[in-house]
Design a protein around this motif. Structure first.
Motif, mmCIF file in Angstrom:
data_model
loop_
_atom_site.group_PDB
_atom_site.id
_atom_site.type_symbol
_atom_site.label_atom_id
_atom_site.label_comp_id
_atom_site.label_asym_id
_atom_site.label_seq_id
_atom_site.Cartn_x
_atom_site.Cartn_y
_atom_site.Cartn_z
ATOM 1 N N PHE A 247 41.635 29.700 46.775
ATOM 2 C CA PHE A 247 42.153 30.323 45.556
ATOM 3 C C PHE A 247 41.250 31.463 45.079
ATOM 4 O O PHE A 247 41.720 32.548 44.746
ATOM 5 N N ALA A 248 39.941 31.216 45.049
ATOM 6 C CA ALA A 248 39.011 32.156 44.424
ATOM 7 C C ALA A 248 38.884 33.458 45.204
ATOM 8 O O ALA A 248 38.821 34.538 44.605
ATOM 9 N N VAL A 249 38.842 33.395 46.528
ATOM 10 C CA VAL A 249 38.606 34.608 47.320
ATOM 11 C C VAL A 249 39.791 35.572 47.257
ATOM 12 O O VAL A 249 39.601 36.774 47.005
ATOM 13 N N PRO A 250 41.057 35.118 47.477
ATOM 14 C CA PRO A 250 42.165 36.068 47.308
ATOM 15 C C PRO A 250 42.273 36.611 45.884
ATOM 16 O O PRO A 250 42.582 37.791 45.682
ATOM 17 N N PHE A 251 42.022 35.762 44.895
ATOM 18 C CA PHE A 251 42.060 36.217 43.508
ATOM 19 C C PHE A 251 40.990 37.271 43.264
ATOM 20 O O PHE A 251 41.230 38.287 42.617
ATOM 21 N N ALA A 252 39.787 37.041 43.818
ATOM 22 C CA ALA A 252 38.702 38.005 43.665
ATOM 23 C C ALA A 252 39.021 39.314 44.374
ATOM 24 O O ALA A 252 38.667 40.396 43.890
ATOM 25 N N ALA A 253 39.711 39.229 45.514
ATOM 26 C CA ALA A 253 40.019 40.444 46.276
ATOM 27 C C ALA A 253 40.932 41.388 45.512
ATOM 28 O O ALA A 253 40.990 42.586 45.825
ATOM 29 N N THR A 254 41.661 40.879 44.518
ATOM 30 C CA THR A 254 42.554 41.730 43.738
ATOM 31 C C THR A 254 41.998 42.082 42.367
ATOM 32 O O THR A 254 42.468 43.024 41.724
ATOM 33 N N THR A 255 41.010 41.332 41.880
ATOM 34 C CA THR A 255 40.549 41.542 40.499
ATOM 35 C C THR A 255 39.042 41.699 40.365
ATOM 36 O O THR A 255 38.568 41.998 39.269
ATOM 37 N N LYS A 256 38.280 41.507 41.446
ATOM 38 C CA LYS A 256 36.820 41.567 41.357
ATOM 39 C C LYS A 256 36.335 42.792 42.112
ATOM 40 O O LYS A 256 36.188 42.756 43.330
ATOM 41 N N MET A 257 36.094 43.899 41.394
ATOM 42 C CA MET A 257 35.756 45.157 42.046
ATOM 43 C C MET A 257 34.616 45.845 41.310
ATOM 44 O O MET A 257 34.835 46.772 40.525
ATOM 45 N N ASP A 258 33.400 45.375 41.537
ATOM 46 C CA ASP A 258 32.248 45.966 40.855
ATOM 47 C C ASP A 258 32.013 47.406 41.266
ATOM 48 O O ASP A 258 31.489 48.196 40.486
ATOM 49 N N GLY A 259 32.385 47.765 42.497
ATOM 50 C CA GLY A 259 32.202 49.135 42.944
ATOM 51 C C GLY A 259 33.249 50.070 42.375
ATOM 52 O O GLY A 259 32.940 51.084 41.746
ATOM 53 N N CYS A 260 34.527 49.727 42.577
ATOM 54 C CA CYS A 260 35.631 50.612 42.168
ATOM 55 C C CYS A 260 35.916 50.551 40.677
ATOM 56 O O CYS A 260 36.359 51.545 40.092
#
Length: 431
Positions: A306-319
């Motif tokens: 759950f956490a990794v796909p969710f992070a891939a769409t909402t966790k973007m410290d660079g962008c």
């Protein structure tokens, strides 16, 4: 008898990237008629094919993994606390990243040292808004698919795409419904578990091609863009990469150490995903490799799914944190517009919340235009930075991927869902 020596997987990727660099520079040095264009075209074909294979797996892998995680989490008493803790750590790391971006943008003042022509200040075709976030949450169809049509001289071209955030919403709903219906949902959950195992096996085969894909993608980047366009925006590019380096080289290791995690082991295991993020410039294309790294790190599978796909769409410290913070200051400095303390706070708020608002959309330009719009800065300022965006996007995506693994690792460790394998070689891709 001579035994063949097999290079560790990360070494294979490094060799592939080195070969790609050489091919990229070779393509730029040769005339098109002498083979330069042929080399560049070959790199594009191989790179696009590799990214296409990864993207093909994203929809079925994310869907089946999240449905399986919902089924597994029904026996976990603190599922709600896990979600809240994940979001809190998303916000903490994003706030640190945007603070670094604001500090660097203020101290280095890249907008005051830009050699870019004002004529390049054009309004970008793609912009972001908070309404896009609400639209992105509502699935348009059960597969999260969308279509866009572009008009060109040769006619209209229709492109299919998928919104991973919508896929997550659909998978959570279907998984929860399957659990609630009891025995009637058991065959579906069993089929889903079988499908997930099959997709994971296919994923391993594709991951084994990473050295070839990395060679093609890094070679394509050099052949297409080179480094000459950095000269006019050198101060801005330096500020962005310094910020990215501080986050991935100082902030992330510090957070790992504070939580009792091995910095060396984390980066050794996460490195293939970080490398692929750098060369592919896509967190979504890297998602299957990121999920594999999360499993090798020892994150509980039900939580990681759950956490990794969710992070891939909402966790973007660079962008969504460092880049828009420095870019907003650049635009204000370039146009001679003064920013007040409240503007800095607004940049921080937009950066922390904005990654979710731009989930499923394309590139950091959307996040930048959202920030400029919120601050009332000229949207044309985003056009000043488009010339070197692909070069910056490589570093931004690498930091994104690292953060998408860091937060689930920290949360899993704090919640007792972290069990690293006793004998684990993160350099080897399982067959």
């Amino acid at each position: 008898m001579i035994r063949a020596v097999r290079l560790p997987f990360s070494a294979q990727v490094f060799v592939g990237m080195a070969i790609g660099l050489l091919l990229g520079f070779l393509a730029r040095s040769l005339d098109p008629a002498s083979g330069g264009e042929a080399i560049a075209r070959g790199l594009r074909i191989v790179g696009d094919a590799f990214v296409g294979l990864l993207k093909t797996l994203v929809v079925p892998l994310v869907f089946t993994a999240i449905v399986a995680s919902i089924a597994a989490l029904r026996d976990v008493a603190n599922a709600a606390r896990l979600v809240v803790s994940t979001l809190v750590w998303f916000a903490i790391t994003a706030a640190i990243a945007v603070a670094i971006g604001l500090l660097l943008g203020t101290v280095l003042a890249p907008g005051a040292h830009a050699g870019v022509d004002i004529a390049t200040a054009v309004r970008p075709a793609t912009t972001g808004s908070w309404l896009d976030f609400l639209r992105g949450l509502i699935p348009a169809n059960i597969l999260g698919l969308g279509a866009s049509t572009k008009l060109a001289e040769g006619g209209a071209t229709t492109t299919l795409s998928f919104n991973v955030l919508q896929i997550i919403v659909v998978a959570v709903a279907i998984g929860a419904a399957a659990v609630r219906v009891g025995e009637a949902g058991a065959p579906f959950l069993a089929f889903n578990a079988s499908a997930l195992a099959i997709f994971r096996r296919i994923l391993r085969w594709i991951i084994a091609l990473t050295p070839i894909g990395s060679a093609a993608l890094i070679g394509r980047a050099v052949a297409d863009y080179g480094w000459t366009s950095l000269s006019a925006l050198g101060a801005f590019a330096a500020a962005v990469y310094i910020g990215l380096g501080l986050v991935i080289g100082v902030v992330y290791p510090a957070l790992l150490a504070i939580n009792g995690l091995s910095v060396r082991r984390f980066f050794a295991t996460a490195w293939p995903a970080i490398q692929l993020g750098f060369v592919s410039r896509s967190s979504i294309a890297t998602l299957p490799v990121t999920e594999a790294a999360a499993e090798k790190l020892g994150i509980d599978r039900s939580y990681a799914a759950f956490a990794v796909p969710f992070a891939a769409t909402t966790k973007m410290d660079g962008c969504a944190a460092i880049y828009p913070a420095i870019s907003a200051l650049f635009v204000a400095q370039y146009f001679g517009l003064a920013l007040h303390p409240t503007d800095y706070l607004l940049i921080a708020a937009v950066s922390v919340l904005g990654s979710a608002a731009t989930a499923g959309l394309t590139g950091a330009v959307v996040m930048l235009t959202l920030t400029l719009t919120t601050l009332g800065l000229p949207l044309e300022g985003a056009g000043l930075l488009l010339a070197i965006d692909p070069i910056l996007d490589m570093g931004r995506t690498a930091v994104n991927v690292a953060g998408q693994l860091l937060v689930p690792t920290v949360v899993a460790k704090r919640q007792g869902l972290f069990a690293p394998p006793v004998a684990d070689d993160p350099q080897v891709v399982p067959a």
